[in-house]
Design an enzyme around this catalytic site. Structure first.
Site, PDB file in Angstrom:
ATOM      1  N   TYR A 106       0.846  -1.200   0.000  1.00 17.20           N
ATOM      2  CA  TYR A 106       0.000   0.000   0.000  1.00 17.20           C
ATOM      3  C   TYR A 106       0.873   1.238   0.000  1.00 17.20           C
ATOM      4  CZ  TYR A 106       0.958   0.535   5.027  1.00 17.20           C
ATOM      5  OH  TYR A 106       1.580   0.707   6.242  1.00 17.20           O
ATOM      6  N   CYS A 107       0.350   2.317  -0.545  1.00 21.26           N
ATOM      7  CA  CYS A 107       1.047   3.606  -0.572  1.00 21.26           C
ATOM      8  C   CYS A 107       0.001   4.710  -0.664  1.00 21.26           C
ATOM      9  CB  CYS A 107       2.047   3.660  -1.719  1.00 21.26           C
ATOM     10  SG  CYS A 107       1.392   3.136  -3.298  1.00 21.26           S
ATOM     11  N   THR A 108       0.414   5.931  -0.859  1.00 22.74           N
ATOM     12  CA  THR A 108      -0.502   7.066  -0.742  1.00 22.74           C
ATOM     13  C   THR A 108      -1.680   6.970  -1.708  1.00 22.74           C
ATOM     14  OG1 THR A 108       1.350   8.468  -0.067  1.00 22.74           O
ATOM     15  CG2 THR A 108      -0.674   9.580  -0.738  1.00 22.74           C
ATOM     16  N   CYS A 112       2.970   1.430  -5.398  1.00 23.93           N
ATOM     17  CA  CYS A 112       2.703  -0.001  -5.278  1.00 23.93           C
ATOM     18  C   CYS A 112       2.488  -0.664  -6.624  1.00 23.93           C
ATOM     19  CB  CYS A 112       1.501  -0.231  -4.377  1.00 23.93           C
ATOM     20  SG  CYS A 112       1.859   0.228  -2.676  1.00 23.93           S
ATOM     21  N   ILE A 130      -3.975   4.466   0.039  1.00 24.63           N
ATOM     22  CA  ILE A 130      -4.535   4.868   1.329  1.00 24.63           C
ATOM     23  C   ILE A 130      -5.652   5.884   1.127  1.00 24.63           C
ATOM     24  CG2 ILE A 130      -3.992   5.919   3.559  1.00 24.63           C
ATOM     25  CD1 ILE A 130      -1.011   5.073   2.928  1.00 24.63           C
TER      26      ILE A 130
END
Length: 297
Positions: A191-193, A198, A220
Site C-alpha cells: 500500500y502507498c498514498t 505499489c 490509502i
C-alpha cells in the site's frame, strides 16, 4: 468564493513522445494558473496539482480528452487555500518535467507497461476486497508499506511491515538483499498514498519470487475515503505539499512521536540546518532541537 482543491493522479501507459506531453501540460497548467508537480516518462504520467475547483475541473476534462489518459483515476482532496491571484498556496510553482521513471525506484529497465498499465504487478484489491481478504486469511496477511519510513511514522495500517527506507530507491536493494524473503510464502498487501508506488513495487516483488502479492487499489486515499478511521488504518496520511498531512475523520488517532520529547504528534518538518536534508516528526516545541537529536542518533 474560492474552493481550493488538490488532485492526485497517475497513468501507466506507453508514451511515444514524453516531451510533447510535457509541453502540453506545462502550457495548459500555466494558462489555467495551476501549481503543482508533474513527471512524465515513456511509461506514463504522475502528478499532483492545486487550484480552484472550477479551474481544476477544466484541467481534468482536457487531461482525459487524450485517449490514453481517459480512464485516469483522479483523486480529489481539500486544499489549504488560494492566494489573491487565485493560485494554490499548497505549492510554490508549477513544475512539469520528463524523467526516466514517473516514480523513482531506480529500476527503469525492469518496468514493463502496455495500454492496460503495469505488466506483472500485484492483484488489485478494492478497500472492500482488502477486508474480505483479511476475513478469509486472518493474521497470515502481511501489510507492506510502500512509502518512505518517515511517512509511516505518522500513519500506517495496523501491524504493517515498514521497510527502513529514506527514498523509494532503497526498496530494490532491500528486496535484492533477501531481507524480506521470509514473506514469500505469505499473502502480501502493498500500500502507498495513492497507489502509484505499489504499482511498481508489487511488480518488483513478483519478479523476485513473492508468490502472492496484492496492491491496494487507489492506495490509502481511496481506503480512507471508504472507511475513514473506522477500519484498519491508523493515524494521519503524509502528503507532499504544504498541508503536511491529512486526516480522514475528526477522530483520527495520533501515532507519531516527536523526535525531541516523545510527545504524540503528526507534525513533520524539514531540518532547519541548510546542510541537513533530513525531515523529522517533531512537535512545535522541539522544532529547533531536532538537528541535535538527529546528530546524537
Amino acid at each position: 468564493m474560492a474552493t481550493p482543491k488538490i488532485v492526485l493522479f497517475y497513468v501507466f501507459t506507453p508514451i511515444a513522445d514524453p516531451e510533447a506531453i510535457r509541453v502540453w501540460q506545462r502550457d495548459l497548467g500555466e494558462a489555467l494558473g495551476l501549481r503543482g508537480r508533474l513527471i512524465i516518462s515513456k511509461d506514463g504520467v504522475n502528478g499532483t496539482l492545486g487550484g480552484d475547483l472550477p479551474v481544476l475541473k477544466k484541467w481534468a476534462r482536457s487531461f482525459r480528452s487524450y485517449a490514453p489518459f481517459a480512464q485516469a483515476d483522479i483523486k480529489w482532496s481539500e486544499g489549504s487555500g488560494v492566494d489573491a491571484d487565485g493560485l494554490s498556496v499548497d505549492f510554490p510553482r508549477l513544475s512539469v518535467k520528463v524523467r526516466d521513471e514517473i516514480v523513482s525506484f531506480g529500476a527503469p529497465g525492469e518496468l514493463r507497461v502496455d495500454d492496460s498499465g503495469v505488466i506483472g504487478g500485484g492483484t488489485r484489491l478494492s478497500p472492500e476486497g482488502l477486508h474480505e481478504l483479511i476475513d478469509e486469511r486472518g493474521d497470515d496477511v502481511v501489510f507492506f508499506d510502500g512509502r518512505n519510513s518517515l511517512e509511516a511514522e505518522i500513519g500506517r495500517f495496523r501491524g504493517a511491515v515498514v521497510p527502513d527506507t529514506e527514498t523509494t530507491r532503497d526498496f530494490v536493494q532491500l528486496l535484492d538483499s533477501g531481507t524480506y524473503d521470509h514473506l514469500k510464502g505469505k499473502p502480501v498487501v502493498t500500500y502507498c498514498t495513492g497507489g502509484i508506488r505499489c504499482e511498481v513495487l508489487s511488480s518488483l516483488m513478483t519478479s523476485r519470487g513473492f508468490g502472492e502479492v496484492y496492491q491496494l487499489e487507489g492506495g490509502i486515499v481511496r481506503y480512507g475515503e471508504r472507511f475513514g478511521d473506522d477500519g484498519l488504518w491508523q493515524g494521519s496520511l503524509y502528503v507532499f505539499d504544504k498541508r503536511g498531512s491529512v486526516d480522514f475523520s475528526d477522530h483520527a488517532s495520533v501515532i507519531g512521536e516527536c523526535a525531541g520529547c516523545g510527545a504524540a504528534t503528526k507534525r513533520t518538518a524539514n531540518c532547519p540546518d541548510p546542510a541537513c536534508r533530513s525531515q523529522f516528526v517533531v512537535c512545535e516545541s522541539c522544532d529547533q532541537v531536532r538537528c541535535t537529536v538527529h546528530a546524537a542518533a
